[in-house]
Design an enzyme around this catalytic site. Structure first.
Site, short mmCIF file in Angstrom:
data_model
loop_
_atom_site.label_atom_id
_atom_site.label_comp_id
_atom_site.label_asym_id
_atom_site.label_seq_id
_atom_site.Cartn_x
_atom_site.Cartn_y
_atom_site.Cartn_z
NE ARG A 115 -9.54 8.62 -1.44
CZ ARG A 115 -10.57 8.56 -0.61
NH1 ARG A 115 -11.53 7.70 -0.81
NH2 ARG A 115 -10.66 9.38 0.42
CE LYS A 155 -8.50 1.73 4.62
NZ LYS A 155 -8.76 3.09 4.21
CE LYS A 199 -3.92 2.07 2.42
NZ LYS A 199 -3.51 3.43 2.04
#
Lengths: 339, 538
Positions: free
Chosen positions: B247, B397, B227
């Site tokens: 994003r 995540k 990540k």
């Protein structure tokens, strides 16, 4: 001729305890206990306890009794608007100042000289008190709480509409309105009633005695309820009035996600609202705004202007640039932060 | 203009996402076209004027009133636009208040000479709130604390649609968005989103819950990769139009012309924007030098060269891959990046692993190189389609455990909204040896979450009971060798900072535990943080 021989400072002068009248031996709004006091209105910084004799309007005397108990002075002299009191040849008359219930300007006359000590005043309509009456004078003593051109209070009905609109938009939240306990709170309640808010208005305990004084003088406040009743009530969708100091207090935690509002002339400046964590500022003031201050000076056109407290330098400058003699008195002890 | 001014006025003092959303949504519902559309454009940054120069406005006000009184007013208020809005001496007989759309139309057709008189006429006609709103609009940047995304969310709420739908459409729309509102209010079809190089709403990952999730998940179903610690971007190049989207669908191409120019392909890449120097990832602080800018000069681009580390492919030429499983998209992505052969685009490598233990070991001790800069790991189901929003299950995540430090509470500030009666924002410090040899606390950060409501009450009580000094909404609390409250602070990273006296700044600090038990003198030293900083390679 006679007038030219008397100087204004012979009639009223600055002393550490406040504005003093030597020939009449009295003070106007003294900040410490004195022998004889003339009081313009009931706010704590003008009306203090402990004077020997107090002359004021019946409303102001009632307010002082409610705040300090009946023993706040040894003797009192109730002076209705327009009535004249003779103090050793000095005539004192109280005329409405339009600030709060019972607020007055002290008109002091002696040997043809007239000085008006206006105390705190405003020029716009207030459903809880008599309107300001302009009184021709040689010297006009004015406040300057909002003595800067940025302070121009909007129409109060518009501010109340903002509050009511917010209660519609945020019906699940309690609207907690900070307001000074004497004058502002009662005026807000009346304005809400005029705008059609008929529900009970919830009030902090600090307001109760003063609300009763207003009611006893015929100001109809409608249904009121204590905000701190038995059991915890979250008062979602309701309007709660509290003193400004209680806004960020632990006291507020009982309410449903409160919208913090504050009714004050200072709310005109965004940074002031931000500093206090106010989400909904209501620009409602019991003091004259800049335009009212200037218009009053222009209307009265006194021989001299004395500016007592607030932003004196700006109003003095305005007066001088408009052909008026003006000076700042810089009296200590008057507060302006809470309005 | 009045409704718009009211909205800005309230937004500027309102905290809390839901309250802001209510204000914006009610405004959009109640304000007619085209004014609401122009307002939405202003709120999303799609309408920017730089017509009014603050100096010219100041000159205009000083020509109308005593400059000394204006200067005193400015000193008192502290903000030029607000001072002008409040003190503006309106000439009597002004026209009716202009609508927002009239202002927009007039400015668009005005010559440079005509602008100043137009503005003065509007200032005469508006009230103080209206003047403030106008000046904010004209001097660029509303800054009322409503993000573009939240404004779009308000529009989405109006039509009860997902915000992702609006984001996907957004760049095909033009203010005042009458077609958008017609659709949201059910009066017409959904507008077409077929603009080249438009934004596609991003698919987001859920945080994994180590305690419960791993037992249910089969490692064979998931691919793992690092990540990266940059910002998520969509790099698009279609029919000659090249764009870099954030994003949330903000166009950031202008701040990264080096990257935008390098998109010499036909398609849409999903990846991480990073500063990459000599093939190595630089810390987030370097990227920060380039964020939130309107442009970038050659010097800045040379000092902080940016690139995209690609991890997904949404469009390959004109083929939409979003309905394909990740395994297939990944294979096409590898071929795509290879054939693009751009020096500013590389591939985020997959990390093969046998089981969750092996992956945990990798996460705990990343190999030297770029992986040391990663925030943790990403897990993506091999069969996951590309689904906008944050679906539960396909992507996770798995962040690295945060760094921890024991610090001492030094100052507390009152919160906002629900927390306005609580001291809820805490500044904390660690020990440092002063020149005279004494130990003193130096502030290293500020945190306002991580504790429960119950703990907040205890913290608030501690602050009130141990206040030493008050400055407006801030209190300093007793904090010395013999007395003080130790807070265990968790944070994601450290970087050098000239803005802080301690010389460093924490990323994402929060209170992880309140150490009622720990004596203040045993809190950490600045040297501990300095060592961490070195280990992190900054």
């Amino acid at each position: 001729m006679r007038k030219a021989m008397i100087r204004p400072q012979d009639l009223l002068c600055q002393k550490p305890d406040g504005l003093y009248c030597p020939p009449g031996d009295f003070y106007v709004d003294p900040v410490r206990p004195v022998d004889r006091a003339v009081i313009t209105h009931g706010h704590g910084d003008h009306a203090r306890a402990g004077h020997r004799t107090v002359a004021a309007t019946p409303e102001t005397l009632a307010i002082m009794a409610a705040r300090y108990g009946e023993a706040y002075a040894q003797t009192t002299r109730s002076l209705a608007y327009g009535e004249t009191l003779d103090r050793d040849g000095v005539e004192v008359t109280l005329v409405p100042a339009g600030h709060i219930l019972g607020s007055a300007q002290a008109v002091v006359r002696w040997k043809g000289l007239t000085i008006v000590v206006s105390g705190d005043y405003k020029r716009r309509r207030d459903p809880t008190c008599a309107p300001f009456e302009p009184f021709p004078c040689d010297v006009f003593v004015t406040e300057a709480t909002f003595g800067l051109p940025v302070f121009r209070h909007p129409d109060d009905a518009g501010e109340i509409a903002k509050l009511l609109r917010s209660t519609e938009q945020f019906g699940g939240r309690c609207h907690l309105v900070g307001a000074y306990a004497l004058g502002k709170a009662q005026r807000l309640i009346r304005l809400l009633r005029e705008a059609g808010w008929r529900r009970p208005i919830y009030v902090h305990g600090a307001f109760e005695r003063l609300n009763a004084v207003y009611a006893s003088f015929g100001v109809d406040l409608g249904p009121l309820a204590p905000a701190t009743g038995e059991g915890k009530q979250d008062l979602a969708g309701e309007i709660v009035l509290a003193p400004p100091s209680a806004l960020a207090d632990r006291w507020t935690r009982r309410f449903a996600d409160p919208v913090a509002a504050f009714a004050s002339g200072w709310m005109r400046v965004r940074a002031r609202a931000r500093q206090r964590g106010v989400e909904l500022p209501l620009v409602i003031s019991d003091h004259a705004d800049w335009d009212e201050l200037c218009a009053t000076l222009a209307e009265l056109a006194p021989g001299e202007v004395w500016v007592t407290h607030g932003r004196e330098e700006a109003l003095v400058r305005w007066a001088r640039t408009h052909g008026l003699e003006a000076k700042a008195l810089a009296l200590a002890g008057y507060e302006d932060e809470e309005d | 203009m009045r409704a718009f001014a009211r909205l800005l006025d309230r937004l500027s003092l309102t905290h809390g996402r839901n309250a802001k959303l209510t204000l914006a949504r009610d405004f959009l519902r109640e304000t007619p076209d085209p004014d609401r559309g122009w307002a939405l454009a202003a709120l999303t940054g799609a309408l920017v004027f730089q017509e009014a120069k603050p100096a010219a406005i100041r000159k205009a006000v000083e020509a109308r009133m005593d400059p000394v009184l204006f200067a005193w007013s400015y000193d008192f208020v502290g903000d030029l636009a607000e001072t002008v809005a409040l003190a503006w001496p309106a000439r009597p007989g002004a026209n009716r208040e202009p609508e927002l759309s009239e202002v927009v139309d007039a400015l668009r057709s005005a010559s440079r000479r005509e602008v100043q008189p137009l503005i003065e006429g509007w200032l005469d006609a508006l009230d103080a709130d209206g003047r403030w709103a106008l000046l904010k609009l004209l001097t660029g940047g509303l800054r009322v604390g409503l993000s573009a995304r939240l404004a779009k969310q308000a529009a989405a709420d109006l039509g009860d649609v997902e915000v992702a739908e609006i984001e996907e459409l957004w760049h095909a729309l033009r203010p005042p968005y009458e077609d958008l509102f017609a659709w949201l209010e059910g009066r017409s079809e959904r507008p077409s989103a077929e603009a080249p190089a438009r934004f596609r709403p991003a698919m987001l990952a859920q945080a994994i819950d180590e305690a419960s999730d791993f037992a249910k998940l089969d490692p064979a179903d998931y691919a793992a990769e690092w990540k990266w610690d940059g910002i998520r971007v969509q790099a698009v190049s279609e029919r000659g139009v090249r764009r870099l989207w954030s994003r949330t669908g903000e166009d950031i191409s202008a701040a990264f012309p080096d990257v935008a120019q390098s998109l010499t392909f036909e398609g849409v890449i999903d990846g991480e924007l990073l500063v990459i120097r000599d093939g190595r990832v630089a810390p987030f602080g370097d990227l920060q030098q380039r964020l939130n800018r309107k442009s970038a000069d050659a010097k800045l681009m040379a000092a902080f060269p940016a690139g995209v580390r690609a991890y997904d492919l949404l469009m390959d030429g004109e083929t939409d891959l979003r309905a394909l499983p990740f395994r297939e998209r990944r294979a096409r992505l590898e071929a795509f990046v290879a054939s693009a052969a751009s020096p500013r685009i590389d591939l985020s490598p997959l990390q093969p692993f046998a089981d969750w233990q092996a992956l945990a070991a990798l996460r705990a001790d990343p190999p030297p190189g770029d992986a040391r800069c990663a925030e943790g790991l990403m897990l993506k189901r091999w069969d996951s389609i590309y689904e906008p929003g944050r679906p539960r299950g396909p992507w996770f995540k798995w962040k690295r455990d945060p760094h921890l430090v024991d610090a001492v509470l030094m100052y507390a500030q009152r919160g906002h909204g629900k927390r306005s009666s609580f001291y809820s924002d805490y500044t904390f410090g660690v020990w440092r040896e002063e020149e005279d040899g004494r130990r003193a606390l130096t502030p290293v950060g500020k945190a306002y979450f991580g504790f429960t409501d119950e703990e907040l009450k205890e913290l608030d009580k501690f602050v009130r009971d141990n206040t030493v000094e008050r400055f407006g909404p801030v209190r300093s609390v007793r904090a010395d060798q013999d007395f003080g409250l130790v807070l265990e602070v968790a944070f994601e990273g450290l970087q050098r900072s000239t803005r802080h006296r301690s010389g460093l700044a924490m990323r994402f600090p929060r209170i992880s535990r309140i150490r009622w038990d720990k004596p203040a003198r045993e809190a950490d030293e600045l040297a501990t943080l300095e060592r961490m900083l070195e280990q992190l390679g900054a």
